[in-house]
Design an enzyme around this catalytic site. Structure first.
Site, short mmCIF file in Angstrom:
data_model
loop_
_atom_site.label_atom_id
_atom_site.label_comp_id
_atom_site.label_asym_id
_atom_site.label_seq_id
_atom_site.Cartn_x
_atom_site.Cartn_y
_atom_site.Cartn_z
N GLN A 289 18.02 -0.98 160.85
CA GLN A 289 17.44 -0.10 159.84
C GLN A 289 17.48 -0.60 158.40
OE1 GLN A 289 17.82 4.47 158.12
NE2 GLN A 289 18.77 4.05 160.05
N ARG B 201 12.85 -12.18 168.13
CA ARG B 201 13.16 -13.03 169.27
C ARG B 201 12.16 -12.77 170.41
NH1 ARG B 201 19.30 -13.84 170.30
NH2 ARG B 201 19.35 -11.88 169.16
N LEU C 159 9.48 -15.71 167.66
CA LEU C 159 9.90 -17.09 167.38
C LEU C 159 11.36 -17.23 167.80
CD1 LEU C 159 8.58 -19.49 165.92
CD2 LEU C 159 9.67 -18.70 163.81
N THR D 265 14.27 -19.06 166.99
CA THR D 265 14.67 -19.95 165.90
C THR D 265 15.89 -20.79 166.27
OG1 THR D 265 15.91 -18.13 164.95
CG2 THR D 265 13.69 -18.53 164.08
N LYS D 266 16.28 -20.72 167.55
CA LYS D 266 17.36 -21.61 167.98
C LYS D 266 16.82 -22.86 168.68
CE LYS D 266 21.28 -18.58 167.80
NZ LYS D 266 22.19 -17.67 168.49
N ASN E 142 19.09 -9.36 157.57
CA ASN E 142 20.33 -8.58 157.64
C ASN E 142 21.07 -8.86 158.94
OD1 ASN E 142 18.43 -7.00 159.11
ND2 ASN E 142 19.70 -5.20 158.90
N GLU F 259 25.78 1.81 159.91
CA GLU F 259 25.72 2.95 158.99
C GLU F 259 27.05 3.67 158.72
OE1 GLU F 259 23.01 4.58 157.30
OE2 GLU F 259 24.70 5.67 156.51
N ASP G 248 22.35 2.50 155.51
CA ASP G 248 21.21 1.69 155.97
C ASP G 248 20.03 1.74 155.01
OD1 ASP G 248 22.40 0.70 158.23
OD2 ASP G 248 21.69 2.29 159.53
N GLY H 281 28.15 18.48 140.37
CA GLY H 281 28.14 18.30 138.92
C GLY H 281 28.85 19.44 138.22
N GLY H 282 28.39 19.74 137.01
CA GLY H 282 29.03 20.79 136.24
C GLY H 282 28.55 22.19 136.62
N GLN I 198 23.79 27.98 137.35
CA GLN I 198 23.59 27.11 136.19
C GLN I 198 24.17 27.83 134.97
OE1 GLN I 198 19.50 26.47 135.38
NE2 GLN I 198 19.78 24.35 134.75
N1 CAO Z 1 15.66 -16.40 167.56
C1 CAO Z 1 16.86 -16.81 167.99
N2 CAO Z 1 18.02 -16.23 167.65
C2 CAO Z 1 17.93 -15.16 166.84
C3 CAO Z 1 16.71 -14.67 166.35
C4 CAO Z 1 15.54 -15.34 166.75
N3 CAO Z 1 14.35 -14.95 166.34
N4 CAO Z 1 16.96 -13.61 165.58
C5 CAO Z 1 18.28 -13.44 165.59
N5 CAO Z 1 18.88 -14.39 166.35
C6 CAO Z 1 20.30 -14.55 166.62
C7 CAO Z 1 21.07 -14.92 165.38
O1 CAO Z 1 20.95 -16.28 165.10
C8 CAO Z 1 22.46 -14.49 165.79
O2 CAO Z 1 23.01 -15.44 166.67
P1 CAO Z 1 24.53 -16.04 166.53
O3 CAO Z 1 25.43 -14.88 166.32
O4 CAO Z 1 24.71 -16.74 167.84
O5 CAO Z 1 24.59 -16.97 165.38
C9 CAO Z 1 22.15 -13.23 166.58
O6 CAO Z 1 20.82 -13.32 167.03
C10 CAO Z 1 22.15 -11.96 165.69
O7 CAO Z 1 23.40 -11.66 165.45
P2 CAO Z 1 23.80 -10.34 164.63
O8 CAO Z 1 25.22 -10.54 164.30
O9 CAO Z 1 22.92 -10.10 163.47
O10 CAO Z 1 23.50 -9.17 165.69
P3 CAO Z 1 24.47 -8.09 166.32
O11 CAO Z 1 23.57 -7.27 167.19
O12 CAO Z 1 25.66 -8.68 166.97
O13 CAO Z 1 24.96 -7.22 165.09
C11 CAO Z 1 24.68 -5.88 163.12
C12 CAO Z 1 24.13 -6.25 164.52
C13 CAO Z 1 23.68 -4.91 162.48
C14 CAO Z 1 26.06 -5.22 163.26
C15 CAO Z 1 24.80 -7.16 162.26
O14 CAO Z 1 23.54 -7.79 162.25
C16 CAO Z 1 25.24 -6.92 160.83
O15 CAO Z 1 26.40 -6.66 160.57
N6 CAO Z 1 24.29 -7.05 159.89
C17 CAO Z 1 24.55 -6.95 158.47
C18 CAO Z 1 24.78 -5.54 158.07
C19 CAO Z 1 23.62 -4.67 158.43
O16 CAO Z 1 22.50 -4.88 158.02
N7 CAO Z 1 23.92 -3.62 159.16
C20 CAO Z 1 23.00 -2.51 159.27
C21 CAO Z 1 22.11 -2.58 160.35
S1 CAO Z 1 21.26 -1.06 160.39
O17 CAO Z 1 22.34 -0.03 161.06
#
Ligand code: CAO
Length: 424
Positions: free
Chosen positions: A19, A40, A74, A76-77, A98, A142, A174, A256-257, A281
C-alpha cells in the site's frame, strides 16, 4: 483544448508493492505521470491476490491502489531482467520502491549504481524506519508503524476492559507515508529543474505517523511542564492519569483547544453509527446555549469561559445527548449547523460509498475493469481548477510488458526470447 496534466512526460518506475508505495505512485499517475509498475512474472504485487472477492480477478486491494498505471513483468534477479531495468532507469525520471531494507542493494541496484546509470534519477523509498535508526533493519506493516510512531499509545481508552493501545483504521503508516513521499518526489523534481541532478528521497513510516501525531508531542511537553492536560477527559476528576507524565489515551476527546465528544443520537442502541461528533467551540458558547434551549448558561459564571466549563464538560455533553436523543444524527446536525456549531454525523462506509456529494465531486468514482466489471474507488482528494484527474482501471499483470519493452528498443524477436526465458 486538451486537459492540462502537469506531470505528463514524467516517467516513473513503480517498484512498489502493498500500500505505502502504490498509494504514492497512483497519485502521481492521476496527475499525468507515466507510471510503469514493475512486477515479478507470474505473481505480481501480492495485493492482486489478497482478500479477493471475485475468484481469479485482481482484488480490490490492488485495483484501488494501482489505477492509471502500466504493468511490466520483469524478473530483476535474472541477467536479462537486470538489463531491462538498467535501460528503464536510463529512460526514466523517478524510481519509487518500498521493498524490505537492503532488497534493492541485494538486487544490484545501489544508489551509487543508479546514479551511474542516470545522474538525473530521483530514487524515492519507503522504509519502516529511517536510515541509521536502531530499528532500520525491521520490515514494517501499517500497524507496526502506528505503534512505532506514537499513534497507538495515544489512541483509545485509558480505563476499562478495552484500554490497550489502539490502532486507527486510517492508513497512517501506509497511504500517509506514500503521500509524504509524493511531496518529496515533487520537491526533488523541482530541485532537479534547478540543478540538473537527481537525489535520493526517503520517508520512513515511523516518521510519517509521528508527523501526524505532532499534537501529542505538543501534549507530552505541556504535560512535563504543567503536570496535567486540561482538555483531556481525565481532567479534573481523574488526575492520577497524569502522574507518570506520559500522554494518556484520551478516548474521543478533541485534540485541540476545543472540547468535543461523540454523542449518541436516536437509534444508537441498534445502529453502531447513530452518533455525531460535537465540538464546544470556545467563542460559539452563546449559539450552543441557544441551540440547546439553555439561555441561562450564557451568563452563569460556572459556564461562561472554557476554564469554567471544563469541570462540567461531561454534564454539558449529557445535556446535548438528552437534547438529541429523539433526533437522528442527520436531524441533529441539521439543527446545530444553523448555529454554526462544528459537528458532523458519524458516517459508515456503506453511507460514504453511496454519498451523492462524494460521487459528484469525484472523491468516489466508478471504474470499469476488463475482468472485474465495474467497481468503486477513491478518486483524487486533491481538487484543481484545471486538472480533473480521470481514474482508469488498474492494469492486468504484465498487460504492458511488450509495449514497454518496444519503447525501450527491443525487437519482437528479443521480446519473444525474453518470454521464453521467463525474464518477463
Ligand atoms: N523480480 C525479482 N525479485 C523481486 C522483484 C522482481 N520483479 N520484485 C521484488 N523482488 C524481490 C526482492 O528483490 C526481494 O528479494 P530478497 O529479499 O531476496 O532480496 C523480495 O522480492 C521482496 O522482499 P520484501 O522484503 O520487500 O518483501 P516481503 O514480502 O518479505 O516484505 C514488507 C514486505 C512490506 C514488510 C517489506 O517490503 C517492507 O518492510 N517494506 C518497507 C516498508 C513498507 O513499505 N511497508 C508497507 C507496506 S504496505 O503495508
Amino acid at each position: 483544448m486538451s486537459m492540462n496534466k502537469p506531470l505528463q512526460g514524467v516517467k516513473i518506475i513503480d517498484f512498489t508493492h502493498v500500500q505505502a508505495g502504490p498509494a504514492c505512485t497512483q497519485m502521481l499517475a492521476w496527475f499525468g505521470a507515466d507510471v510503469i509498475k514493475v512486477e515479478r512474472p507470474g505473481a505480481g504485487d501480492v495485493t492482486r491476490s489478497q482478500l479477493r472477492d471475485i475468484p481469479d480477478a485482481d482484488a480490490l486491494y490492488f485495483t484501488m491502489l494501482n489505477s492509471n498505471k502500466r504493468s511490466l513483468t520483469l524478473d530483476t534477479k535474472t541477467q536479462e531482467g537486470k538489463e531491462v531495468l538498467e535501460k528503464l532507469i536510463k529512460a526514466s525520471d523517478v524510481m519509487v520502491e518500498n521493498f524490505g531494507p537492503g532488497a534493492l542493494d541485494r538486487m544490484g541496484f545501489t544508489w551509487e549504481r543508479i546514479q551511474e546509470l542516470n545522474p538525473k534519477m530521483i530514487l524515492a523509498s519507503v522504509k519502516g524506519f529511517s536510515e541509521g535508526h536502531h530499528y532500520e533493519d525491521l520490515k514494517v506493516y501499517e500497524n507496526v508503524a502506528q505503534c512505532a510512531g506514537g499513534a497507538a499509545s495515544t489512541t483509545g481508552w485509558w480505563k476499562g476492559e478495552n484500554s490497550e493501545p489502539t490502532i486507527s483504521a486510517a492508513a497512517l503508516g501506509d497511504s500517509n507515508t506514500g503521500m509524504h513521499l509524493a511531496i518529496g518526489i515533487l520537491t526533488a523534481y523541482i530541485g532537479r529543474m534547478q540543478t540538473g541532478r537527481g537525489q535520493k528521497v526517503a520517508v520512513s513510516m515511523q516518521d510519517a505517523v509521528l508527523n501526524l501525531c505532532r499534537v501529542k508531542m505538543r501534549d507530552q511537553q505541556r504535560l512535563e511542564r504543567v503536570g496535567y492536560l486540561e482538555e483531556y477527559p481525565q481532567y479534573p476528576h481523574e488526575m492520577d492519569a497524569f502522574k507518570d507524565k506520559v500522554v494518556p489515551r484520551g478516548g474521543n476527546a478533541g485534540g485541540g483547544g476545543q472540547p468535543g465528544w461523540i454523542l449518541k443520537c436516536k437509534g444508537w442502541e441498534t445502529d453502531p453509527n447513530a452518533y455525531i461528533y460535537f465540538t464546544v467551540q470556545g467563542h460559539a458558547w452563546a449559539p450552543i446555549c441557544d441551540a440547546l434551549g439553555k439561555p441561562e448558561w450564557k451568563t452563569d459564571p460556572a459556564y461562561t469561559t472554557p476554564q469554567a466549563r471544563q469541570p462540567h464538560i461531561n454534564e454539558i455533553f449529557a445535556t446535548i445527548e438528552d437534547f438529541i436523543k429523539d433526533k437522528t444524527k442527520y436531524e441533529a446536525v441539521n439543527i446545530f449547523r444553523k448555529f454554526d456549531i462544528p459537528c458532523a454525523p458519524v458516517l459508515s462506509m456503506a453511507e460514504l460509498l453511496r454519498d451523492e456529494s462524494l460521487r459528484k465531486s469525484g472523491s468516489i468514482v466508478e471504474v470499469q475493469h476488463p475482468v472485474r466489471g465495474s467497481y468503486y474507488t477513491i478518486g483524487s482528494p486533491i481538487k484543481f481548477s484545471e486538472l480533473k484527474p480521470e481514474v482508469t482501471a488498474s492494469p492486468l499483470l504484465g498487460q504492458h510488458t511488450d509495449e514497454v519493452l518496444e519503447e525501450l528498443g527491443y525487437t519482437a524477436q528479443q521480446i519473444q526470447a525474453m518470454h521464453e526465458g521467463k525474464a518477463v
